[in-house]
Design a protein around this motif. Sequence first.
Motif, PDB file in Angstrom:
ATOM      1  N   ALA A   1       0.832  -1.209   0.000  1.00 21.51           N
ATOM      2  CA  ALA A   1       0.000   0.000   0.000  1.00 21.51           C
ATOM      3  C   ALA A   1       0.865   1.256   0.000  1.00 21.51           C
ATOM      4  CB  ALA A   1      -0.929  -0.014   1.209  1.00 21.51           C
ATOM      5  N   GLN A   2       1.972   1.207   0.758  1.00 26.26           N
ATOM      6  CA  GLN A   2       2.867   2.376   0.789  1.00 26.26           C
ATOM      7  C   GLN A   2       3.534   2.574  -0.567  1.00 26.26           C
ATOM      8  OE1 GLN A   2       6.398   2.811   0.713  1.00 26.26           O
ATOM      9  NE2 GLN A   2       6.030   5.013   1.029  1.00 26.26           N
ATOM     10  N   THR A   3       3.932   1.488  -1.214  1.00 24.63           N
ATOM     11  CA  THR A   3       4.533   1.581  -2.547  1.00 24.63           C
ATOM     12  C   THR A   3       3.552   2.174  -3.547  1.00 24.63           C
ATOM     13  OG1 THR A   3       5.947  -0.331  -2.105  1.00 24.63           O
ATOM     14  CG2 THR A   3       5.602   0.265  -4.410  1.00 24.63           C
ATOM     15  N   LEU A   4       2.298   1.736  -3.468  1.00 20.47           N
ATOM     16  CA  LEU A   4       1.276   2.275  -4.365  1.00 20.47           C
ATOM     17  C   LEU A   4       1.050   3.765  -4.108  1.00 20.47           C
ATOM     18  CD1 LEU A   4      -1.398  -0.585  -4.360  1.00 20.47           C
ATOM     19  CD2 LEU A   4       0.100   0.085  -6.243  1.00 20.47           C
ATOM     20  N   LEU A   5       1.086   4.175  -2.837  1.00 20.93           N
ATOM     21  CA  LEU A   5       0.888   5.584  -2.509  1.00 20.93           C
ATOM     22  C   LEU A   5       2.039   6.435  -3.039  1.00 20.93           C
ATOM     23  CD1 LEU A   5      -0.575   7.869  -1.115  1.00 20.93           C
ATOM     24  CD2 LEU A   5       0.523   7.205   1.048  1.00 20.93           C
ATOM     25  N   THR A   6       3.254   5.953  -2.845  1.00 20.03           N
ATOM     26  CA  THR A   6       4.420   6.684  -3.366  1.00 20.03           C
ATOM     27  C   THR A   6       4.346   6.809  -4.880  1.00 20.03           C
ATOM     28  OG1 THR A   6       5.810   5.942  -1.529  1.00 20.03           O
ATOM     29  CG2 THR A   6       6.936   6.708  -3.516  1.00 20.03           C
ATOM     30  N   GLN A   7       3.972   5.721  -5.529  1.00 24.68           N
ATOM     31  CA  GLN A   7       3.864   5.736  -6.988  1.00 24.68           C
ATOM     32  C   GLN A   7       2.760   6.679  -7.446  1.00 24.68           C
ATOM     33  OE1 GLN A   7       5.991   4.010  -9.152  1.00 24.68           O
ATOM     34  NE2 GLN A   7       4.998   5.404 -10.591  1.00 24.68           N
TER      35      GLN A   7
END
Length: 456
Positions: free
Chosen positions: A414-420
């Motif tokens: 979820a954090q990776t998706l938010l950063t992206q």
Amino acid sequence: MKTISIISATVLFLITAVLSAAASDILTLDQSIKIALERSLSLRSAEEEIKIKEFEERSARADFYPKLSTGYTYTRIDTSTVNDATYTTYVYTPPATFTPKQVSPLDPNTYAWNLTATQPLFTGWRLKALRQLASLGVDTATIRKETAIHDLVVDVKGAYFGILKAEKLEKVAVQAVEQLEAHLRVAQAFYDEGIIAKNELLQTEVQMAQARQDLIKAENFVELAKSLFNKLLRRGLDSEVEIEDIPEYRATELTLEECLETAELSRTEIQELSLHILFAEKGVELTKSSYYPTVALVGTYSRESDEPLLGADPGEDADVWALVAKAEWAFWEWGKKKSDVSASKAKAAQVKYLLMELKDSIQLQVKEAYLHVREAEKNIEVAQTAVLQAEENFRMNEERYKQQVATSTDVLDAQTLLTQARSNYFNTLSEHDIALAQLERAMGTGYEGGKQQGRD
């Protein structure tokens, strides 16, 4: 109390002055462009080119007026030649005597000074064509300067928007590190309590290391973007850079047809090539001038003597003047003139074809830039929605992880998706700004010495 009030007022004044000074150091887009234009070496070079063409025009204009020239010569004839020309004459001596005397028509030393004035009367319109060509050269140099201005403006805009993009991505990287640090603290606490396995903690630590590497890259990207910006403004590469953000976004209201019409009227490249057509047509007139004779009026005055100061014996006339009407006509050169005229006509036709090709290329540039702007506008809307969704997804997974109904992998994903999602949003904003700047460049607009367009 009075002393305390004075001190408080002084401190407040100093704080206000410092804040005002700091605010004045923040560059806007207009200010950045103005500084770049003032300091650009390419524009200084273009201005010197205009001066060159202006002086060339003055030179061509001067050919219409009389030309004055002067000269002083000294001639020495060898003694044997003077002696070979010697003959005997008899000089009458009163009362009735003739005395023989050896004389020579040649003087061993001859000094001469001359002054010549030449006025062209008819050159087959050659001088007129040359002056018109020189005038077109001034116009062409002026338009080239305008082209250089537009090129520099779009470069400064690109560098300015590049800094904004780099700083936004740096903030995204900082947020990612902070979020992972918070998650790592929770994961560490769970691991210490024996709630999660070691591998879940290791996953978070690896993701944390990757986020810190991404932050380092983002910081370097900011430095490089600022260095490029400083280079365009001819400042030190390591100079501090603070620029004003352009937070709001507004879709362009122009249609493709309006953009194409504006480009047809405003592109300096079209104007320059149109002048080249006139230049080629005047070149045809110039070559046709060789069909005609040239007529000039030449006036000369000369004085000759055997003395350096051009003195003369009593009764001797050492002055000579003449007025000559001179006509010249090269009437046969084996087809050279006809070939020159045909070549000039071919050059004029060639430039017309180049202009047609240039207009086609500009239309393609405008359409491509316009489509990129529209694409970025649509992507901005999608990216904004994606950020909101990613933020909510990350919040939910964090809460679920704290309740141990989600795994660490779910939070990290979820954090990776938010950063992206955040990166995509700021990338799209930057792409829109740059695409709009390129569209304005393709239309031949974007700088009117006043307000600049963008996310305003």
